[in-house]
Design a protein around this motif. Structure first.
Motif: not given
Length: 129
Positions: A47-49, A66, A68-70
């Motif tokens: 769900d992100g980086t 930076h 992002s996501g949980r």
């Protein structure tokens, strides 16, 4: 979130190394692009980086930004807890993963430190900052 979050272990009020082997094992499944010359690694999640910066030995401490996501926050919590590390972010109390860690923090950080257990706890602490 683009601000810097630092992780450092303390013993007796002084910075100390964590078990780098354990931290590398937790981080390895999420490694994407790695730039050794800048000590940068991109961590990749469903769900992100997150951007990770550390010395060659992540046990000496690290910084992420930076994020992002949980799932990235969940990994940060697992890594910091496994390394007995505290987390530091602008405008946020020192975050620790056990009450026992408080005794090892420098005095100026110990009083306001908050015990957290998960990525969701970290995000709440940042939001409440």
């Amino acid at each position: 979130m683009s601000f810097d979050v630092f992780a450092q272990r303390f013993v007796g009020g002084k910075p100390a190394d964590a078990d780098g082997q354990v931290l590398r094992a937790l981080i390895a499944p999420h490694l994407g692009r790695v730039e050794p010359e800048t000590r940068f690694a991109e961590l990749i999640f469903e769900d992100g980086t997150a951007d990770l910066y550390s010395d060659d030995e992540p046990g000496t401490g690290f910084m992420v930004n930076h994020v992002s996501g949980r799932r990235a926050w969940d990994l940060i919590a697992r890594v910091a807890a496994a390394g007995e590390m505290a987390l530091f972010a602008p405008g946020v109390p020192t975050l620790i993963f056990s009450e026992a860690a408080r005794a090892h923090l420098p005095a100026e950080l110990a009083d306001g430190a908050v015990v957290v257990a998960s990525g969701a706890d970290i995000l709440r602490a940042i939001a409440d900052g």
